[in-house]
Design a protein around this motif. Structure first.
Motif, PDB file in Angstrom:
ATOM      1  N   PRO A 134       0.837  -1.208   0.000  1.00 24.30           N
ATOM      2  CA  PRO A 134       0.000   0.000   0.000  1.00 24.30           C
ATOM      3  C   PRO A 134       0.871   1.258   0.000  1.00 24.30           C
ATOM      4  O   PRO A 134       2.080   1.189   0.214  1.00 24.30           O
ATOM      5  N   LYS A 135       0.240   2.386  -0.233  1.00 24.90           N
ATOM      6  CA  LYS A 135       0.991   3.644  -0.249  1.00 24.90           C
ATOM      7  C   LYS A 135       1.451   4.003   1.158  1.00 24.90           C
ATOM      8  O   LYS A 135       0.676   3.992   2.108  1.00 24.90           O
ATOM      9  N   HIS A 136       2.747   4.346   1.276  1.00 25.37           N
ATOM     10  CA  HIS A 136       3.328   4.781   2.546  1.00 25.37           C
ATOM     11  C   HIS A 136       3.740   6.245   2.425  1.00 25.37           C
ATOM     12  O   HIS A 136       4.336   6.637   1.418  1.00 25.37           O
ATOM     13  N   VAL A 137       3.425   7.026   3.440  1.00 25.61           N
ATOM     14  CA  VAL A 137       3.843   8.429   3.488  1.00 25.61           C
ATOM     15  C   VAL A 137       4.625   8.649   4.768  1.00 25.61           C
ATOM     16  O   VAL A 137       4.110   8.413   5.865  1.00 25.61           O
ATOM     17  N   LEU A 138       5.893   9.064   4.637  1.00 20.55           N
ATOM     18  CA  LEU A 138       6.722   9.344   5.810  1.00 20.55           C
ATOM     19  C   LEU A 138       6.345  10.731   6.333  1.00 20.55           C
ATOM     20  O   LEU A 138       6.477  11.729   5.627  1.00 20.55           O
ATOM     21  N   LEU A 139       5.888  10.779   7.567  1.00 16.37           N
ATOM     22  CA  LEU A 139       5.354  12.024   8.114  1.00 16.37           C
ATOM     23  C   LEU A 139       6.421  12.876   8.797  1.00 16.37           C
ATOM     24  O   LEU A 139       7.351  12.357   9.410  1.00 16.37           O
ATOM     25  N   ALA A 140       6.249  14.172   8.690  1.00 17.23           N
ATOM     26  CA  ALA A 140       7.130  15.122   9.379  1.00 17.23           C
ATOM     27  C   ALA A 140       6.872  15.028  10.891  1.00 17.23           C
ATOM     28  O   ALA A 140       5.770  14.660  11.310  1.00 17.23           O
ATOM     29  N   ASN A 177      10.435   7.590  13.530  1.00 15.21           N
ATOM     30  CA  ASN A 177       9.601   8.204  12.483  1.00 15.21           C
ATOM     31  C   ASN A 177       8.269   7.470  12.381  1.00 15.21           C
ATOM     32  O   ASN A 177       8.132   6.345  12.864  1.00 15.21           O
ATOM     33  N   MET A 178       7.317   8.116  11.728  1.00 16.48           N
ATOM     34  CA  MET A 178       5.986   7.514  11.556  1.00 16.48           C
ATOM     35  C   MET A 178       5.597   7.466  10.086  1.00 16.48           C
ATOM     36  O   MET A 178       5.802   8.432   9.355  1.00 16.48           O
ATOM     37  N   PHE A 179       5.045   6.335   9.679  1.00 20.38           N
ATOM     38  CA  PHE A 179       4.455   6.189   8.351  1.00 20.38           C
ATOM     39  C   PHE A 179       2.938   6.275   8.453  1.00 20.38           C
ATOM     40  O   PHE A 179       2.334   5.686   9.355  1.00 20.38           O
ATOM     41  N   LYS A 180       2.344   7.008   7.522  1.00 16.28           N
ATOM     42  CA  LYS A 180       0.897   6.910   7.305  1.00 16.28           C
ATOM     43  C   LYS A 180       0.715   5.930   6.162  1.00 16.28           C
ATOM     44  O   LYS A 180       1.343   6.075   5.107  1.00 16.28           O
ATOM     45  N   ILE A 181      -0.132   4.927   6.351  1.00 14.99           N
ATOM     46  CA  ILE A 181      -0.337   3.901   5.333  1.00 14.99           C
ATOM     47  C   ILE A 181      -1.753   4.020   4.796  1.00 14.99           C
ATOM     48  O   ILE A 181      -2.725   4.029   5.558  1.00 14.99           O
ATOM     49  N   ILE A 182      -1.854   4.140   3.489  1.00 20.98           N
ATOM     50  CA  ILE A 182      -3.148   4.362   2.837  1.00 20.98           C
ATOM     51  C   ILE A 182      -3.531   3.102   2.071  1.00 20.98           C
ATOM     52  O   ILE A 182      -2.831   2.672   1.155  1.00 20.98           O
TER      53      ILE A 182
END
Length: 198
Positions: A134-140, A177-182
Motif C-alpha cells: 500500500p501507499k506509505h507516506v513518511l510524516l514530518a 519516524n511515523m508512516f501513514k499507510i493508505i
C-alpha cells in the motif's frame, strides 16, 4: 538494461525522499542512457550530488561498486570525495556483504555522515511499485505529534515497522519516524493506519 533500471530507481527514490532531481534525469529513457554510457564510460555508476528541496544543507551523493567488496580503502576514498563536495549524506550500493573491518570503519564514519548501504537487488526492485504494497507516506515530526495527540496514544501503542524493512530503507526513515499507510477496501473505501519505525 540492469544498470539503466538501477540508476532510474535510485533517482526516483531520491525524488520521493524530497531531493531535487531534474526532470531530464527522471525521464531519461533507455536509448538516451545507452548513448550517455558510450560517451562516458563510467556513466552507469556515477551519481550526481543532489540537494534536498527543504534543506539546502542536505546534499546526498551515491556510489555504486559493481565489482568487488566495499573495503576500508574504498570507503575512505569515497567519503573523502563526499566531504570535498560538502555532502553529508552518502548511499553505497554493493553486490556483496561488507567485511567486519568495513563495518567497524562505517561505525566510525557515521559519527559525521549519514551513510546508507543498499545491496544491488534492493535498488533494482522498487518496493513501492509492488502491487501488494500500500501507499506509505513518511510524516514530518510535527504531523506525527498532532496524530499522536488526536488519538491520545504514545509511540509504544502503535504498530511497528522495522528500520530494515524495504519501505523504511527506501524512504530513508529513522527510528521513531511515523508512516501513514493508505489502503483501499471495496467495503469501506480508503482507510488509514499508522506505524512507527523501530
Amino acid at each position: 538494461e540492469k544498470y539503466y533500471l538501477l540508476k532510474n530507481n535510485y533517482y526516483e527514490m531520491l525524488y520521493r525522499r524530497g531531493y531535487y532531481v531534474e526532470k531530464k534525469v527522471l525521464n531519461l529513457n533507455y536509448s538516451q542512457f545507452k548513448k550517455k554510457c558510450i560517451e562516458k564510460k563510467r556513466y552507469f555508476k556515477s551519481f550526481k550530488i543532489i540537494n534536498h528541496l527543504n534543506d539546502t544543507n542536505n546534499k546526498i551523493i551515491g556510489f555504486y561498486n559493481n565489482k568487488g567488496l566495499i573495503d576500508v580503502n574504498y570507503l575512505g576514498l569515497k567519503i573523502e570525495k563526499a566531504k570535498t563536495n560538502n555532502s553529508n549524506s552518502i548511499i553505497f550500493i554493493t553486490k556483496r556483504y561488507l567485511s567486519k573491518q568495513t563495518n567497524i570503519a562505517l561505525s566510525h564514519f557515521r559519527r559525521n555522515f549519514n551513510i546508507e548501504i543498499f545491496f544491488e537487488y534492493e535498488i533494482l526492485i522498487n518496493p513501492i511499485k509492488h502491487f501488494l504494497v500500500p501507499k506509505h507516506v513518511l510524516l514530518a515530526p510535527d504531523i506525527k505529534r498532532k496524530i499522536l495527540k488526536s488519538y491520545n496514544v504514545k509511540d509504544s501503542q502503535l504498530p511497528k515497522i522495522k528500520l530494515s524493512d524495504p519501505i523504511s530503507k527506501y524512504y530513508g526513515a529513522k527510528k521513531g519516524n511515523m508512516f501513514k499507510i493508505i489502503r483501499f477496501s471495496e467495503n469501506i473505501g480508503v482507510y488509514l493506519s499508522y506505524r512507527i519505525i523501530n
